[in-house]
Design an enzyme around this catalytic site. Structure first.
Site, short mmCIF file in Angstrom:
data_model
loop_
_atom_site.label_atom_id
_atom_site.label_comp_id
_atom_site.label_asym_id
_atom_site.label_seq_id
_atom_site.Cartn_x
_atom_site.Cartn_y
_atom_site.Cartn_z
N CYS A 178 10.16 -1.12 -45.98
CA CYS A 178 9.39 -0.02 -46.56
C CYS A 178 9.49 0.07 -48.07
O CYS A 178 8.83 0.93 -48.67
CB CYS A 178 9.82 1.30 -45.92
N HIS A 318 10.19 9.11 -51.69
CA HIS A 318 9.93 8.37 -50.45
C HIS A 318 9.52 9.38 -49.39
O HIS A 318 8.53 9.17 -48.69
CB HIS A 318 11.18 7.60 -50.03
N LYS A 350 3.33 11.15 -48.46
CA LYS A 350 3.33 10.80 -47.03
C LYS A 350 2.94 11.99 -46.17
O LYS A 350 2.52 11.83 -45.02
CB LYS A 350 4.69 10.26 -46.61
N HIS A 355 2.99 7.16 -43.39
CA HIS A 355 3.92 6.14 -43.89
C HIS A 355 3.40 4.76 -43.48
O HIS A 355 3.54 4.35 -42.34
CB HIS A 355 5.30 6.39 -43.29
#
Length: 431
Positions: A178, A318, A350, A355
């Protein structure tokens, strides 16, 4: 930064994301706080624990791909090509035979493409064909496409982009889970700093919304089970969060050596001031709560750009929407930025586009570059109930006007990968 002091700027951005087509549609959507998460339509998800995703609605032929390009390429390559076309057009550069007199030397043009799972969709679909839906252990290759080998090797994505733009420099696929998107852009910037390229077409693409991918994340219960309310299923930093929403998409940036860009009077979005990655060597899917490795990546990336923590105005998180990630990331920002962490704005897109595994890092870098250029910070959608362990300013639900001189985009990936990239406003170090 290299000894020669070569500096890297962003001169083109292309995005293909859920809920929008193109860079401007993407920016309008995320700054409006709209979500693109919905029940999966690519296949019947009824047997899965998590039945929601953020899908991209696009017609590759209408967006410039030929019938042959569509036929031979997996969805992740198609999206990378479309995003790259937009980024290159945005940059004003011309490539290959018949280009302008000031076209870059092909030997000085590089490709760095990130992807976490490559051609997962095509491999799975092809297996269904050659095994007659799993009926036969010994599969029949007569039913496979002649381009099946391209689905096996993720390098096909970098190859297609190199051919498309006549790039004869380094062509690399970065696959670090990721963090692949951040790492591909970071590696591309290092190629320029080190003098190995003047222009790099850098970014990432992933198309993981397939039964096998959903099954993988169901097994470890990493994805949300909030199937009743797909639009609000992704809740980064919110106390009610229960996992991430699978997504797909691509973002490509044109990175350029500063003087190369100045020589042609290119519009500059931002400067890539620093990049670093670390591995926690701890657990395949687990994270230590203190955020040490992510904090170290942030510290090193800031150090490369000679940026003080108190200069940071925005952190593109993130923010996956899993409890361990959001708390780990909050701790990392506090550890790396000190008192500044309480003043910095921090948000997760996100919450709106899901994601997309390896692709999301590049999409988030694109969003961060636009935030720096335009002085507007996208929000964290669906944020209503604070988690006492996540106590920073996550820009709830509504975008915020804010001058951003320095921003950080961070990523965290299975395998323990932790990455950070620092983007600065063009005026920070330039006359």
């Amino acid at each position: 930064m290299s000894a020669e002091g070569r500096r890297v700027v962003v001169t083109g951005i292309g995005v293909l994301a859920p809920g929008s087509i193109g860079r401007e549609g993407f920016w309008d959507m995320i700054t409006a706080g709209r979500t693109a998460t919905r029940r999966i339509t690519f296949f019947d998800p009824a047997r899965f624990r998590s039945q929601v995703a953020a899908e991209v609605d696009f017609d590759p032929r209408a967006l410039g791909l030929t019938a042959n390009e569509v036929f031979r390429n997996d969805r992740f390559v198609q999206m990378a090509m479309i995003a790259a076309d937009e980024a290159v057009a945005d940059s004003g550069l011309t490539f290959g035979a018949g280009g302008a007199a000031d076209a870059p030397d092909p030997d000085r043009v590089a490709i760095t493409l990130g992807t976490a799972v490559g051609a997962t969709m095509r491999l799975e679909n092809e297996y269904v064909q050659v095994s007659d839906s799993g009926t036969h252990w010994l599969v029949d290759p007569r039913y496979a496409t002649n381009f099946l080998h391209q689905a096996l090797v993720p390098s096909c994505g970098a190859t297609e982009l190199a051919i498309r733009f006549g790039a004869h420099g380094p062509a690399t696929v970065v696959s670090t889970g990721c963090t692949s998107g951040i790492d591909a852009i970071g590696y591309g910037s290092q190629l320029i700093e080190d003098g190995d390229a003047d222009v790099v077409i850098a970014g990432a693409s992933d198309a993981p919304i397939s039964p096998i991918s959903m099954a993988c994340f169901d097994t470890i219960r990493a994805t949300t089970a909030n199937n009743a309310d797909p639009e609000h299923a992704s809740k980064p930093f919110d106390a009610r969060r229960d996992g991430f929403v699978m997504g797909e998409g691509a973002a490509i940036l044109v990175l350029e050596e500063l003087e190369h860009a100045r020589a042609r009077d290119a519009e500059i979005y931002c400067e890539v001031s620093g990049y670093a990655n670390r591995c926690n060597a701890f657990h395949m899917t687990g994270l230590k709560p203190d955020g040490t490795e992510m904090a170290e990546a942030i510290r090193l990336a800031l150090g490369q750009g000679r940026v003080d923590p108190d200069e940071v105005g925005y952190v593109n998180a993130h923010g996956s929407g899993t409890k361990q990630n959001d708390r780990h990331e909050t701790a990392a920002v506090k550890r790396s930025l000190g008192d500044t962490a309480r003043r910095v704005t921090m948000s997760s897109i996100k919450s709106m586009i899901g994601h997309s595994l390896g692709a999301i890092g590049s999409i988030e870098v694109a969003a961060t570059a636009l935030a720096v250029q335009r002085g507007l910070v996208p929000p964290t959608a669906n944020y209503e109930v604070p988690d006492p362990e996540c106590d920073l300013d996550y820009v709830p639900n509504v975008a915020r006007e804010q001058k951003v001189d320095v921003a950080i985009s961070v990523g965290s990936g299975f395998g323990g990968f932790q990455s950070a990239i620092v983007l600065a406003h063009p005026t920070r170090r330039m006359p």
